[in-house]
Scaffold this motif. Structure first.
Motif, PDB file in Angstrom:
ATOM      1  N   LEU A  92      29.119  37.781  23.246  1.00  0.00           N
ATOM      2  CA  LEU A  92      30.177  37.143  24.004  1.00  0.00           C
ATOM      3  C   LEU A  92      30.973  38.122  24.852  1.00  0.00           C
ATOM      4  O   LEU A  92      31.728  37.716  25.733  1.00  0.00           O
ATOM      5  CB  LEU A  92      31.119  36.379  23.070  1.00  0.00           C
ATOM      6  CG  LEU A  92      30.539  35.102  22.457  1.00  0.00           C
ATOM      7  CD1 LEU A  92      31.496  34.518  21.437  1.00  0.00           C
ATOM      8  CD2 LEU A  92      30.212  34.073  23.534  1.00  0.00           C
ATOM      9  N   ARG A  93      30.807  39.404  24.588  1.00  0.00           N
ATOM     10  CA  ARG A  93      31.518  40.416  25.363  1.00  0.00           C
ATOM     11  C   ARG A  93      30.611  41.029  26.419  1.00  0.00           C
ATOM     12  O   ARG A  93      29.435  41.188  26.211  1.00  0.00           O
ATOM     13  CB  ARG A  93      32.076  41.490  24.432  1.00  0.00           C
ATOM     14  CG  ARG A  93      33.359  40.981  23.773  1.00  0.00           C
ATOM     15  CD  ARG A  93      33.481  41.326  22.330  1.00  0.00           C
ATOM     16  NE  ARG A  93      34.679  40.689  21.785  1.00  0.00           N
ATOM     17  CZ  ARG A  93      34.704  39.452  21.301  1.00  0.00           C
ATOM     18  NH1 ARG A  93      33.602  38.732  21.268  1.00  0.00           N
ATOM     19  NH2 ARG A  93      35.818  38.929  20.838  1.00  0.00           N
ATOM     20  N   ARG A  94      31.197  41.396  27.526  1.00  0.00           N
ATOM     21  CA  ARG A  94      30.417  41.917  28.649  1.00  0.00           C
ATOM     22  C   ARG A  94      30.572  43.430  28.787  1.00  0.00           C
ATOM     23  O   ARG A  94      30.270  43.987  29.843  1.00  0.00           O
ATOM     24  CB  ARG A  94      30.836  41.240  29.942  1.00  0.00           C
ATOM     25  CG  ARG A  94      30.666  39.727  29.901  1.00  0.00           C
ATOM     26  CD  ARG A  94      30.833  39.168  31.288  1.00  0.00           C
ATOM     27  NE  ARG A  94      30.792  37.708  31.267  1.00  0.00           N
ATOM     28  CZ  ARG A  94      30.338  36.977  32.261  1.00  0.00           C
ATOM     29  NH1 ARG A  94      29.882  37.542  33.350  1.00  0.00           N
ATOM     30  NH2 ARG A  94      30.335  35.665  32.183  1.00  0.00           N
ATOM     31  N   VAL A 148      22.889  35.610  28.565  1.00  0.00           N
ATOM     32  CA  VAL A 148      23.740  34.820  27.670  1.00  0.00           C
ATOM     33  C   VAL A 148      24.157  33.541  28.402  1.00  0.00           C
ATOM     34  O   VAL A 148      24.793  33.609  29.464  1.00  0.00           O
ATOM     35  CB  VAL A 148      24.977  35.618  27.225  1.00  0.00           C
ATOM     36  CG1 VAL A 148      25.853  34.783  26.284  1.00  0.00           C
ATOM     37  CG2 VAL A 148      24.564  36.920  26.553  1.00  0.00           C
ATOM     38  N   HIS A 172      27.815  33.141  29.387  1.00  0.00           N
ATOM     39  CA  HIS A 172      28.231  33.914  30.557  1.00  0.00           C
ATOM     40  C   HIS A 172      27.849  33.191  31.843  1.00  0.00           C
ATOM     41  O   HIS A 172      28.618  33.191  32.817  1.00  0.00           O
ATOM     42  CB  HIS A 172      27.576  35.292  30.527  1.00  0.00           C
ATOM     43  CG  HIS A 172      28.059  36.163  29.412  1.00  0.00           C
ATOM     44  ND1 HIS A 172      27.492  37.381  29.115  1.00  0.00           N
ATOM     45  CD2 HIS A 172      29.068  35.996  28.517  1.00  0.00           C
ATOM     46  CE1 HIS A 172      28.107  37.922  28.083  1.00  0.00           C
ATOM     47  NE2 HIS A 172      29.075  37.090  27.709  1.00  0.00           N
ATOM     48  N   SER A 190      30.320  30.448  32.330  1.00  0.00           N
ATOM     49  CA  SER A 190      31.601  31.014  32.726  1.00  0.00           C
ATOM     50  C   SER A 190      31.596  31.438  34.188  1.00  0.00           C
ATOM     51  O   SER A 190      32.565  31.194  34.928  1.00  0.00           O
ATOM     52  CB  SER A 190      31.933  32.214  31.820  1.00  0.00           C
ATOM     53  OG  SER A 190      33.180  32.767  32.162  1.00  0.00           O
ATOM     54  N   ASP A 191      30.515  32.053  34.640  1.00  0.00           N
ATOM     55  CA  ASP A 191      30.414  32.465  36.042  1.00  0.00           C
ATOM     56  C   ASP A 191      30.406  31.253  36.966  1.00  0.00           C
ATOM     57  O   ASP A 191      31.048  31.248  38.020  1.00  0.00           O
ATOM     58  CB  ASP A 191      29.143  33.289  36.253  1.00  0.00           C
ATOM     59  CG  ASP A 191      29.194  34.647  35.555  1.00  0.00           C
ATOM     60  OD1 ASP A 191      30.308  35.087  35.218  1.00  0.00           O
ATOM     61  OD2 ASP A 191      28.119  35.242  35.349  1.00  0.00           O
ATOM     62  N   ASN A 251      33.933  29.848  37.131  1.00  0.00           N
ATOM     63  CA  ASN A 251      34.823  30.678  37.943  1.00  0.00           C
ATOM     64  C   ASN A 251      34.588  30.481  39.434  1.00  0.00           C
ATOM     65  O   ASN A 251      35.538  30.479  40.225  1.00  0.00           O
ATOM     66  CB  ASN A 251      34.635  32.155  37.576  1.00  0.00           C
ATOM     67  CG  ASN A 251      35.440  32.556  36.366  1.00  0.00           C
ATOM     68  OD1 ASN A 251      36.525  32.017  36.131  1.00  0.00           O
ATOM     69  ND2 ASN A 251      34.927  33.485  35.570  1.00  0.00           N
ATOM     70  N   GLU A 281      37.587  32.145  21.648  1.00  0.00           N
ATOM     71  CA  GLU A 281      36.516  32.108  22.643  1.00  0.00           C
ATOM     72  C   GLU A 281      36.117  30.666  22.963  1.00  0.00           C
ATOM     73  O   GLU A 281      35.869  30.319  24.113  1.00  0.00           O
ATOM     74  CB  GLU A 281      35.309  32.888  22.132  1.00  0.00           C
ATOM     75  CG  GLU A 281      34.248  33.137  23.182  1.00  0.00           C
ATOM     76  CD  GLU A 281      34.712  34.029  24.318  1.00  0.00           C
ATOM     77  OE1 GLU A 281      34.070  34.007  25.390  1.00  0.00           O
ATOM     78  OE2 GLU A 281      35.714  34.745  24.140  1.00  0.00           O
ATOM     79  N   ILE A 299      36.465  29.091  26.823  1.00  0.00           N
ATOM     80  CA  ILE A 299      35.348  28.491  27.549  1.00  0.00           C
ATOM     81  C   ILE A 299      35.611  27.017  27.825  1.00  0.00           C
ATOM     82  O   ILE A 299      35.308  26.489  28.907  1.00  0.00           O
ATOM     83  CB  ILE A 299      34.042  28.668  26.761  1.00  0.00           C
ATOM     84  CG1 ILE A 299      33.645  30.150  26.725  1.00  0.00           C
ATOM     85  CG2 ILE A 299      32.923  27.842  27.364  1.00  0.00           C
ATOM     86  CD1 ILE A 299      33.319  30.732  28.077  1.00  0.00           C
TER      87      ILE A 299
END
Length: 218
Positions: free
Chosen positions: A23-25, A80, A83, A86-87, A90, A126, A130
């Motif tokens: 979950l972390r980038r 992932v 991600h 999420s992108d 955004n 998290e 999301i």
């Protein structure tokens, strides 16, 4: 988990480690990972649990975490889904979406209910991050689809947001706006009345006065 060589079962004792890192980038300090995943029992025990979880992954042939003496991160070759969602969200929220972004990601429903049954603080935070991001994106998507004249898809996007959080007025507003853009006054009125009854029943309140235009309220 599926890899190029087929499906592999993640060891039970390593699932939270893999998810936490995925979950972390960026790289995460080992002590931060250990403390978050094993907060009871002291630093030494948490570090031992972390080493055991990493060992179980390697034993299972799951070489996805790039680990050194001080930190961990997901390997560069690993994608992932969260991600990607999420992108996508955004881009819609920041008004930089391309044509392909007008289609909802296939994994969006799973992202909206991320890690069901996991109640650790990091997982809850998290999940909510999301969820909020995706809800804002769905509302923005609905409006962009209206602008493109794709009303049926706009309804789908707004309804997904409404179904996730029925009391969310901005989601209800997006749905009503689609109906009014199609000049479906009755549908708009029906959606408003259903929301008003829900708010009265659940909150003892009224929707915002400007939620439904005067032309429909009359």
């Amino acid at each position: 988990m599926t890899t190029r060589t087929g499906r592999k079962e993640v060891p039970e004792g390593s699932k939270r480690l893999l998810v936490f890192v995925a979950l972390r980038r960026r790289r995460v300090e080992r002590r931060c990972v250990a403390g978050a995943l094993w907060p009871v029992g002291g630093d030494e025990r948490a570090s031992g649990n972390l080493r055991s979880a990493l060992w179980r992954l390697r034993l299972a042939g799951i070489d996805l975490i790039d680990a050194d003496k001080w930190s961990l991160r997901l390997g560069d070759r690993v994608g992932v889904d969260v991600h990607a969602v999420s992108d996508w969200a955004n881009r819609l929220i920041r008004h930089t979406a391309a044509g392909a972004d007008l289609a909802m990601p296939a994994v969006l429903p799973e992202a909206l209910d991320l890690l069901p049954g996991w109640y650790e603080e990091w997982a809850l935070m998290e999940r909510e991050r999301i969820r909020q991001q995706a809800l804002h994106a769905l509302e923005a998507l609905s409006r962009k689809l209206v602008q493109a004249g794709r009303y049926a898809e706009a309804v789908d996007a707004a309804l997904m947001a409404v179904n996730v959080e029925p009391l969310r007025e901005s989601a209800q507003r997006a749905l009503i706006e689609v109906h009014l853009a199609e000049r479906n006054w009755i549908e708009g009125r029906r959606a408003f009345e259903a929301y008003r009854q829900l708010v009265r029943r659940e909150l003892g309140a009224e929707p915002s006065a400007d939620l439904l235009p005067d032309i429909v309220q009359a």
